[in-house]
Design a protein around this motif. Structure first.
Motif, PDB file in Angstrom:
ATOM      1  N   PRO A 198     -54.135 -32.779 -29.088  1.00 36.35           N
ATOM      2  CA  PRO A 198     -55.527 -32.577 -29.432  1.00 36.35           C
ATOM      3  C   PRO A 198     -56.442 -33.589 -29.018  1.00 36.35           C
ATOM      4  N   GLY A 199     -57.597 -33.182 -28.169  1.00 34.34           N
ATOM      5  CA  GLY A 199     -58.435 -34.142 -27.765  1.00 34.34           C
ATOM      6  C   GLY A 199     -58.279 -34.860 -26.445  1.00 34.34           C
ATOM      7  N   SER A 222     -54.363 -25.709 -25.837  1.00 37.18           N
ATOM      8  CA  SER A 222     -54.997 -24.532 -26.819  1.00 37.18           C
ATOM      9  C   SER A 222     -53.825 -24.533 -28.073  1.00 37.18           C
ATOM     10  N   LEU A 223     -52.621 -24.743 -27.847  1.00 43.85           N
ATOM     11  CA  LEU A 223     -51.597 -24.594 -28.890  1.00 43.85           C
ATOM     12  C   LEU A 223     -51.810 -25.557 -30.205  1.00 43.85           C
ATOM     13  N   CYS A 224     -52.541 -26.590 -29.877  1.00 46.41           N
ATOM     14  CA  CYS A 224     -52.526 -27.494 -30.904  1.00 46.41           C
ATOM     15  C   CYS A 224     -54.071 -27.913 -31.189  1.00 46.41           C
ATOM     16  N   LEU A 242     -47.099 -21.092 -42.738  1.00 49.11           N
ATOM     17  CA  LEU A 242     -47.245 -20.569 -44.182  1.00 49.11           C
ATOM     18  C   LEU A 242     -48.104 -21.756 -44.812  1.00 49.11           C
ATOM     19  N   LEU A 243     -47.508 -22.862 -44.705  1.00 48.35           N
ATOM     20  CA  LEU A 243     -48.475 -24.034 -45.431  1.00 48.35           C
ATOM     21  C   LEU A 243     -49.881 -24.243 -44.868  1.00 48.35           C
ATOM     22  N   SER A 244     -50.008 -23.894 -43.631  1.00 46.54           N
ATOM     23  CA  SER A 244     -51.453 -23.699 -42.945  1.00 46.54           C
ATOM     24  C   SER A 244     -52.166 -22.850 -43.609  1.00 46.54           C
ATOM     25  N   GLY A 245     -51.639 -21.524 -43.927  1.00 40.48           N
ATOM     26  CA  GLY A 245     -52.279 -20.541 -44.460  1.00 40.48           C
ATOM     27  C   GLY A 245     -52.756 -20.860 -45.778  1.00 40.48           C
ATOM     28  N   PHE A 246     -51.916 -21.703 -46.586  1.00 33.97           N
ATOM     29  CA  PHE A 246     -52.276 -22.216 -47.902  1.00 33.97           C
ATOM     30  C   PHE A 246     -53.363 -23.444 -48.000  1.00 33.97           C
ATOM     31  N   GLY A 247     -53.746 -23.910 -46.805  1.00 36.26           N
ATOM     32  CA  GLY A 247     -54.709 -24.810 -46.732  1.00 36.26           C
ATOM     33  C   GLY A 247     -54.063 -26.235 -46.744  1.00 36.26           C
ATOM     34  N   LEU A 248     -52.652 -26.417 -46.740  1.00 33.69           N
ATOM     35  CA  LEU A 248     -51.985 -27.427 -47.111  1.00 33.69           C
ATOM     36  C   LEU A 248     -51.632 -28.130 -45.710  1.00 33.69           C
ATOM     37  N   ILE A 249     -51.971 -27.669 -44.651  1.00 30.50           N
ATOM     38  CA  ILE A 249     -51.604 -28.474 -43.419  1.00 30.50           C
ATOM     39  C   ILE A 249     -52.971 -28.322 -42.358  1.00 30.50           C
ATOM     40  N   ASP A 250     -53.288 -29.741 -41.978  1.00 31.10           N
ATOM     41  CA  ASP A 250     -54.420 -29.607 -41.004  1.00 31.10           C
ATOM     42  C   ASP A 250     -54.264 -29.220 -39.511  1.00 31.10           C
ATOM     43  N   PRO A 251     -54.934 -29.112 -38.786  1.00 35.45           N
ATOM     44  CA  PRO A 251     -54.883 -28.814 -37.340  1.00 35.45           C
ATOM     45  C   PRO A 251     -53.890 -29.691 -36.607  1.00 35.45           C
ATOM     46  N   MET A 257     -47.833 -33.370 -34.580  1.00 34.03           N
ATOM     47  CA  MET A 257     -48.227 -33.504 -33.076  1.00 34.03           C
ATOM     48  C   MET A 257     -48.307 -35.016 -32.783  1.00 34.03           C
ATOM     49  N   ASN A 258     -47.753 -35.710 -33.881  1.00 31.09           N
ATOM     50  CA  ASN A 258     -48.060 -37.393 -33.714  1.00 31.09           C
ATOM     51  C   ASN A 258     -46.692 -37.875 -32.812  1.00 31.09           C
ATOM     52  N   LEU A 259     -47.154 -38.339 -31.548  1.00 32.27           N
ATOM     53  CA  LEU A 259     -46.356 -38.966 -30.714  1.00 32.27           C
ATOM     54  C   LEU A 259     -45.572 -40.165 -31.109  1.00 32.27           C
TER      55      LEU A 259
END
Length: 271
Positions: free
Chosen positions: A42-43, A60-62, A135-144, A223-225
């Motif tokens: 991202p970015g 766009s995937l990330c 699933l976790l993203s849907g609950f707001g527990l995971i950021d982009p 996505m943390n290399l």
């Protein structure tokens, strides 16, 4: 007699070239996975003209949350991450298999089948990891960035990974990873089909060794290399027969300490 020896020499040369081709494709796949993961950061500002290579789709995937990106793109990202991180850690085992080729036991098709079986197991893990992220993203527990936003989830993942370092299953799987020759001697099956089966078994053993550490991607960011590189190095070193045995306990203690500190620093916020 001379013609027969020449034919045997040609066949050996052909088998060796085939194995080298498989090795080349294997390492090319790893480099490609790392390259794609870099492009997907991202970015990242891409140079003009990269749109023609599909780079916009990859980025766009990330650049959206897992919930809005959908399951398929997240699965693709997890599959690339598994290939980039886990394939290099199995090089000693693959080298051991190819060493057996000098005794006529292994072949290029067998090596390819072994790699295929191994990667299939990690593709299955990627499917589960991607589903968890969505699933976790849907609950707001995971950021982009694929990073947990909940202290309790971070602490739980760190504690799980730390405690697993001391489990019997971890030790059994790690021992097999550290002794690939013993693994092949115990589970040898001839032919490409047999190699595929051994690849599945090898992948399962590797999964049993590393799954908890892989899930720490939710702590650092999927996505943390930097995390990917450090985790890959740790898991590769841990599989070394001598130095690897000295890492299990310190890593486990460090992860458990990280879980405690995560809870400690989260308490003032929750109060």
């Amino acid at each position: 007699m001379g013609l027969s020896a020449g034919l045997m020499s040609s066949r050996r040369l052909g088998r060796e070239l085939g194995r080298q081709l498989v090795w080349g494709l294997f390492f090319a796949g790893i480099l490609t996975a790392w390259g794609l993961l870099f492009v997907m950061q991202p970015g990242l500002d891409l140079p003009a003209g990269w749109q023609d290579l599909g780079a916009d789709y990859l980025t766009s995937l990330c650049r959206s949350t897992a919930g809005t990106a959908g399951y398929a793109p997240v699965l693709a990202m997890w599959a690339l991450m598994a290939l980039a991180m886990m394939a290099p850690t199995t090089v000693p085992a693959l080298k051991t298999y190819t060493d057996l080729a000098h005794a006529g036991a292994a072949s290029a098709s067998g090596l390819a089948a072994l790699i295929g079986g191994y990667l299939l197991v990690w593709l299955g893990f990627s499917a589960v990891g991607a589903a968890a992220q969505v699933l976790l993203s849907g609950f707001g527990l995971i950021d982009p960035l694929g990073r947990s936003t909940a202290a309790f989830l971070n602490a739980g993942l760190l504690a799980t990974a730390g405690a697993y370092q001391f489990s019997r299953l971890k030790q059994a799987c790690l021992t097999s990873c550290q002794s690939p020759m013993m693994f092949f001697m115990a589970h040898w099956q001839p032919g490409a089909a047999g190699a595929f089966g051994m690849g599945l078994r090898l992948g399962a053993v590797c999964l049993g060794c590393c799954w908890a550490l892989m899930l720490l991607a939710f702590v650092a960011g999927t996505m943390n290399l930097a995390f990917m590189g450090l985790a890959m190095a740790l898991m590769a070193i841990e599989k070394m027969p001598v130095i690897g045995r000295t890492l299990t306990v310190p890593v486990g203690l460090a992860l458990l300490a990280g879980a405690v500190l995560t809870v400690f620093f989260a308490l003032p916020i929750m109060n």
